[in-house]
Design an enzyme around this catalytic site. Structure first.
Site, short mmCIF file in Angstrom:
data_model
loop_
_atom_site.label_atom_id
_atom_site.label_comp_id
_atom_site.label_asym_id
_atom_site.label_seq_id
_atom_site.Cartn_x
_atom_site.Cartn_y
_atom_site.Cartn_z
N THR A 398 0.83 -1.24 -0.07
CA THR A 398 0.05 0.05 -0.11
C THR A 398 1.19 1.10 -0.02
O THR A 398 1.86 0.85 0.19
CB THR A 398 -0.82 -0.21 1.27
OG1 THR A 398 -1.81 -1.27 1.19
CG2 THR A 398 -1.64 1.17 1.49
N ASN A 418 -4.27 -3.24 -2.78
CA ASN A 418 -4.07 -4.28 -1.79
C ASN A 418 -2.83 -4.99 -2.12
O ASN A 418 -1.56 -4.49 -1.66
CB ASN A 418 -5.42 -5.49 -1.88
CG ASN A 418 -5.32 -6.34 -0.68
OD1 ASN A 418 -4.71 -6.04 0.26
ND2 ASN A 418 -6.10 -7.67 -0.92
N GLY A 491 -0.48 -3.52 5.63
CA GLY A 491 -1.52 -4.68 5.90
C GLY A 491 -2.16 -4.60 7.32
O GLY A 491 -2.00 -3.08 7.70
N1 GLY Z 1 -5.68 -3.87 1.81
C1 GLY Z 1 -4.96 -3.14 2.66
C2 GLY Z 1 -5.97 -2.49 3.62
O1 GLY Z 1 -6.97 -1.78 3.11
O2 GLY Z 1 -5.70 -2.64 4.93
#
Ligand code: GLY
Length: 587
Positions: A398, A418, A491
């Site tokens: 991210t 993601n 994450g």
């Molecule tokens: N896909 C990572 C989050 O939204 O936390």
């Protein structure tokens, strides 16, 4: 699929937890903490923040920092620079910068006015169903929510950045897009990290002809460091947004290309899904910690809620006296983290669809009641912990940026597709990658998702719903003035990464670069282990093990791009050395 968090970073399965494996992992994965060749962070310089008076930009890519800084120098404000950076990252850092994903932004005006959150998280398509990622026996089919066209949520980035610019910027969308279009059309010389990422993900990405054509050379090899990489299709896609506004993405040619891509591969996104997508203005979560006001992202992110919850628990402990990364400090942090992540699994979801006991979760009284359950000498087994009564591992890929302008306005933005390169699927003819954010829903409530986080009923798939996130763009105010602007990828580790930078500044009195660079730890309730970065001493690990903790060396966590504003109004930028392309620049 192995649930170990390290897998998310290496893109390779990490079998078991044997000592030999751990040693190998520790050796191999701690390397990202070192700056890559060509990143001239000299010994002794690493912990000095970049200082400036008029404006500061901290992003994960030098080219994005440069174009955003130019906007500030030309008289633009923090939002103008933020939207320019957001589009530039979509070109220069395709593994996480995006127009095919979504994210969250916090805006805090320099005059002390209300802090605003803009939610441009992806939504589930109208045809999505609760069981779409399960087989006929009700078993989760993991790859379906990650590497197929069904993995993609309706993208929110273009609408979100456009809304933010319209509300708080001074540039037109066309002006904010111009540097990104130039970078896509004329190309840029790729850094080492760009090549490494595409080489690492080659197998997953080259399954899709449009991804192969867009991101690799004709012979299938990756662009090498220093070579010029151009994206003519992406340039045209961005130009349609510049010409027609958000309709240039959510309707017309680009929308049709997305839907054609879906129809060829059993995806769900329709023209109506795209046309109906709306970003939302939300109230950020607001808490306090030792005389600082903490603003962070509200649901559908879990980030702000749990940062405030953990701070409330920790406020009653003398962290400063314990000492930074002492065994006592890490023990208390880990115990508080476990309690918050147990609540995350039970309660968090999209508040447009489910009741989240937000007031209880962030109340001082609840924090105090949880604090009383922490034993200073013993780790509490995760199996003894259930959600309290207040009323998903995701990918580390991210990206976050923080920007402050000469008027003290601050923007904190985290957005994502993601996984690294999202689903790996490029929209044929449009030159951008689709997210695989549907994997952030609970494919089946109660079961761990790709990276070990347990998801609850509150986060089940529903049409039009936003999937739970951990992204935590955060702004701290002191005496009513913007003080710290921060946020990170990582994450589920986003929450604990951001938390530790706050603690490093507020409790441990570190300058912003030291706060960003210092080794971090992470506990997320399940798996029941403390992940540590390189730099936590073996003595400390032994003391933690004596208290009953399982301690596991892990890879570098997050890439937290931060700005601190001191009492004199000087801006201090702290870019995270864990990403070799990170840069803070001011003027
Ligand atoms: N896909 C990572 C989050 O939204 O936390």
């Amino acid at each position: 699929m192995d649930r170990h968090p390290l897998q998310a970073c290496t893109e390779k399965p990490v079998p078991g937890h044997s000592l030999a494996t751990r040693l190998l992992i520790a050796l191999a994965l701690l390397l990202p903490l070192q700056p890559a060749a060509g990143d001239a962070i000299l010994e002794g310089e690493r912990h000095h923040p970049v200082k400036a008076k008029n404006g500061m930009v901290a992003t994960s890519h030098t080219l994005a920092s440069e174009v955003a800084l130019e906007v500030l120098k030309d008289g633009g404000n923090a939002m103008d620079a933020a939207v320019t950076a957001g589009f530039a990252l979509a070109v220069t850092q395709p593994r996480s910068g995006n127009i095919g994903g979504g994210g969250f932004m916090l805006y805090a005006p320099g005059n002390g006015g209300a802090v605003e959150a803009i939610d441009y998280r992806e939504t589930a398509p109208a045809a999505a169903t609760e069981t779409m990622f399960q087989d006929e026996d009700g078993n989760v089919v993991p790859d379906r929510s990650r590497f197929t066209h069904k993995a993609a949520g309706v993208p929110g980035t273009v609408a979100g950045l456009a809304m933010a610019l319209e509300r708080h910027g001074t540039l037109s969308l066309e002006e904010a897009l111009a540097p990104a279009i130039r970078l896509a059309r004329d190309g840029f010389n790729v850094p080492d990290r760009f090549t490494e990422g595409l080489e690492q993900a080659r197998e997953r990405l080259q399954r899709w002809p449009a991804t192969l054509d867009t991101f690799y050379k004709e012979d299938g090899s990756a662009w090498q460091p220093g070579e010029r990489f151009r994206q003519p299709e992406l340039a045209k896609t961005l130009q349609r947004i510049a010409d027609e506004g958000i309709d240039g993405f959510y309707e017309g040619k680009t929308a049709q290309l997305i839907v054609d891509e879906m129809e060829r591969h059993n995806g769900l996104i329709t023209l109506d899904d795209l046309k109906n997508y709306r970003p939302q203005v939300r109230q950020p979560v607001h808490g306090s910690y030792r005389d600082h006001d903490i603003y962070s992202m509200s649901p559908p992110s879990s980030g702000g809620t749990h940062i405030v919850q953990i701070l409330n628990i920790l406020e009653g402990f003398p962290l400063s006296d314990f000492g930074h990364n002492s065994a006592a400090g890490i023990h208390h942090m880990a115990e508080a983290m476990k309690l918050a992540y147990a609540d995350r699994a039970e309660y968090l979801g999209d508040t447009d669809f489910v009741e989240v006991p937000l007031d209880g979760l962030i109340s001082k009284a609840y924090g105090e009641s949880l604090r009383k359950t922490i034993d200073p000498d013993r780790a509490r087994p995760a199996s003894d912990i259930r959600a309290g009564d207040p009323g998903a591992w995701e990918s580390p890929e991210t990206t976050h940026f923080s920007i402050v302008d000469r008027w003290g306005n601050a923007v904190s933005n985290t957005y994502t597709i993601n996984f690294s390169y999202g689903s790996g699927i490029t929209v044929t003819g449009a030159g951008f990658l689709l997210n695989n954010e549907m994997d952030d829903f609970s494919a089946k409530p109660g079961e761990p998702n790709a990276y070990g986080l347990i998801g609850g009923e509150a986060n089940k798939v529903e049409p039009g719903k936003r999937m739970l996130s951990s992204m935590s763009p955060t702004i701290v105010r002191r005496d009513g003035k913007n003080f710290l602007v921060t946020g990170s990828p990582g994450g589920s580790r986003i929450i604990t990464t951001t938390l530790q930078v706050l603690l490093n500044v507020i409790d441990h009195d570190m300058n912003i670069q030291s706060a960003v660079s210092a080794p971090r730890i992470h506990h997320q309730w399940l798996p029941d282990e403390i992940l540590i970065e390189q730099g936590i001493s073996p003595d400390t690990v032994r003391l933690l093990e004596d208290k009953g903790h399982e301690v596991v060396p892990g890879s570098a966590m997050g890439a937290i791009q931060s700005i601190l504003i001191d009492n004199e109004g000087t801006l201090h930028g702290g870019a995270d050395p864990r990403r070799s392309t990170s840069s803070a620049m001011g003027y």
